[in-house]
Design a protein around this motif. Sequence first.
Motif, short mmCIF file in Angstrom:
data_model
loop_
_atom_site.label_atom_id
_atom_site.label_comp_id
_atom_site.label_asym_id
_atom_site.label_seq_id
_atom_site.Cartn_x
_atom_site.Cartn_y
_atom_site.Cartn_z
N ARG A 11 0.81 -1.15 0.07
CA ARG A 11 -0.03 0.18 0.00
C ARG A 11 0.95 1.07 0.14
O ARG A 11 1.92 1.32 0.76
CB ARG A 11 -0.99 0.19 1.08
CG ARG A 11 -2.14 -0.99 1.43
CD ARG A 11 -3.21 -0.70 2.49
NE ARG A 11 -3.93 -1.78 2.47
CZ ARG A 11 -4.15 -2.94 3.10
NH1 ARG A 11 -3.11 -3.21 3.89
NH2 ARG A 11 -5.24 -3.75 3.09
N PHE A 12 0.52 2.24 -0.99
CA PHE A 12 1.42 3.35 -0.88
C PHE A 12 0.41 4.39 -1.68
O PHE A 12 -0.50 4.24 -2.13
CB PHE A 12 2.66 3.42 -1.70
CG PHE A 12 2.69 2.64 -3.06
CD1 PHE A 12 2.40 3.58 -4.11
CD2 PHE A 12 2.24 1.20 -3.38
CE1 PHE A 12 2.24 3.25 -5.51
CE2 PHE A 12 2.47 1.08 -4.76
CZ PHE A 12 2.34 1.98 -5.75
N GLN A 53 -3.33 9.80 -5.29
CA GLN A 53 -4.07 8.77 -5.41
C GLN A 53 -3.34 7.59 -4.50
O GLN A 53 -1.95 7.50 -4.35
CB GLN A 53 -4.15 7.93 -6.91
CG GLN A 53 -4.77 6.85 -7.01
CD GLN A 53 -5.01 6.52 -8.52
OE1 GLN A 53 -4.26 7.24 -9.47
NE2 GLN A 53 -5.71 5.32 -8.91
N ASP A 54 -4.08 6.55 -3.95
CA ASP A 54 -3.55 5.42 -3.21
C ASP A 54 -3.71 4.35 -3.92
O ASP A 54 -4.48 4.04 -4.64
CB ASP A 54 -4.45 5.28 -1.91
CG ASP A 54 -4.45 6.34 -1.05
OD1 ASP A 54 -3.10 6.47 -0.26
OD2 ASP A 54 -5.39 7.11 -0.47
N PHE A 55 -2.63 3.40 -3.81
CA PHE A 55 -2.58 2.12 -4.56
C PHE A 55 -2.47 0.90 -3.91
O PHE A 55 -1.87 1.11 -2.84
CB PHE A 55 -1.25 2.08 -5.43
CG PHE A 55 -1.25 3.26 -6.69
CD1 PHE A 55 -1.92 2.78 -8.06
CD2 PHE A 55 -1.05 4.50 -6.31
CE1 PHE A 55 -1.83 3.35 -9.07
CE2 PHE A 55 -0.96 5.38 -7.45
CZ PHE A 55 -1.46 4.95 -8.75
N ALA A 105 -11.84 1.94 -1.40
CA ALA A 105 -12.32 1.67 -2.73
C ALA A 105 -10.59 1.44 -3.13
O ALA A 105 -10.33 1.08 -4.40
CB ALA A 105 -12.94 2.30 -3.53
N GLU A 106 -9.62 2.04 -2.48
CA GLU A 106 -8.21 2.31 -3.04
C GLU A 106 -7.28 1.58 -2.07
O GLU A 106 -6.61 1.07 -2.82
CB GLU A 106 -7.83 3.90 -3.18
CG GLU A 106 -8.75 4.56 -4.14
CD GLU A 106 -8.05 6.02 -4.14
OE1 GLU A 106 -7.56 6.57 -3.09
OE2 GLU A 106 -8.29 6.73 -4.88
N THR A 107 -7.50 1.57 -0.91
CA THR A 107 -6.72 0.62 -0.04
C THR A 107 -7.15 -0.74 0.32
O THR A 107 -6.40 -1.48 1.03
CB THR A 107 -6.15 1.33 1.23
OG1 THR A 107 -7.49 1.57 2.02
CG2 THR A 107 -5.97 2.94 0.87
N GLY A 108 -8.60 -0.81 0.31
CA GLY A 108 -8.90 -1.99 0.80
C GLY A 108 -9.27 -2.22 2.16
O GLY A 108 -9.73 -3.04 2.65
N LYS A 109 -8.99 -1.22 2.98
CA LYS A 109 -9.07 -1.01 4.33
C LYS A 109 -10.45 -0.77 5.01
O LYS A 109 -11.16 -0.17 4.22
CB LYS A 109 -8.22 -0.05 4.98
CG LYS A 109 -6.79 -0.18 4.93
CD LYS A 109 -5.70 0.73 5.44
CE LYS A 109 -4.34 0.28 5.40
NZ LYS A 109 -3.41 1.43 6.20
N LEU A 110 -10.90 -1.36 6.10
CA LEU A 110 -12.07 -0.95 6.71
C LEU A 110 -11.80 0.56 7.23
O LEU A 110 -11.00 0.64 7.99
CB LEU A 110 -12.07 -1.97 8.02
CG LEU A 110 -13.31 -1.66 8.72
CD1 LEU A 110 -14.74 -1.79 8.04
CD2 LEU A 110 -13.22 -2.38 10.19
N VAL A 111 -12.80 1.34 6.81
CA VAL A 111 -12.77 2.78 7.14
C VAL A 111 -13.80 3.35 8.07
O VAL A 111 -13.50 4.10 8.63
CB VAL A 111 -12.80 3.65 5.92
CG1 VAL A 111 -11.59 3.53 4.97
CG2 VAL A 111 -13.72 3.34 5.15
#
Length: 259
Positions: A87-88, A93-95, A165-171
């Motif tokens: 993740r970066f 934009q986050d990837f 939608a960008e990192t897949g993390k639970l926000v």
Amino acid sequence: MNLLKISRKYHRWLMLFVGVQFVIWSVSGAYMVIFDIDYIHGDSLVENHQTKIKQDNIEYPLAKLIQAYPDAKRLEMGVFLDKEVYRFKQGEQDFLIDAHTGQVLSPLNQTMAVKAAQHYYTGDGEVAEVELITQDPPFELSRRVLPAWRINFDDFGSPSIYVSAETGKLVSKRHEFWRTFDLMFSLHVMDYEDEDPGNWLLFWFLLFSLTAAILGLILTYFRVFKSGSDEGDSVDSDDGDGSDKRSDSSKTSVNQEAS
């Protein structure tokens, strides 16, 4: 106009003015105290997966990643759906990159977002609704985490799981009890937009309420202490009149016997 009349008059009108808010404070305060704050936060809705990173699964080297994304910042490794990932952030934009194949996983499609939400969610409910939010988020979601997928589950409390939608993390995670808590808090602090306790409306209502309470104490003093004192004086006066009457009656009887 004496102090008693002034206190009675203004106490009545002030209580008519702030009485409804007193009821709102009582109901909202009771709701916020009764429910456990961890449950309100939705901590029981999700599972904190402590998955270790397996070095053997990392086949896409970091050097190759830096070569492909030379301006990458805030680079970190993690696990997404049991896969090691990079993740970066590059630019704005986050990837999300698969550390095994180098495949770009972001932005997540609907299928991956649902799998991620089911991975985080601890309940047994079925997915009821899926929505990609890119702008104008609901009040329960911060604009800073957009774009994000909202996955609603058909379960007790109508829980919603938000996945970036960008990192897949639970926000975020929300349910009806949190939404009711948020409403109760705004009613309690009397700030219906920013929910800031330091607002002038709350200040003035507190000032009026304090004034009404002081006037109520004054009325209590007159009711309890002054009325008791007045009754005592009345009894003493009645005893004095009775003794005078008995004395006069005795004198009259003596005069009649003498004559």
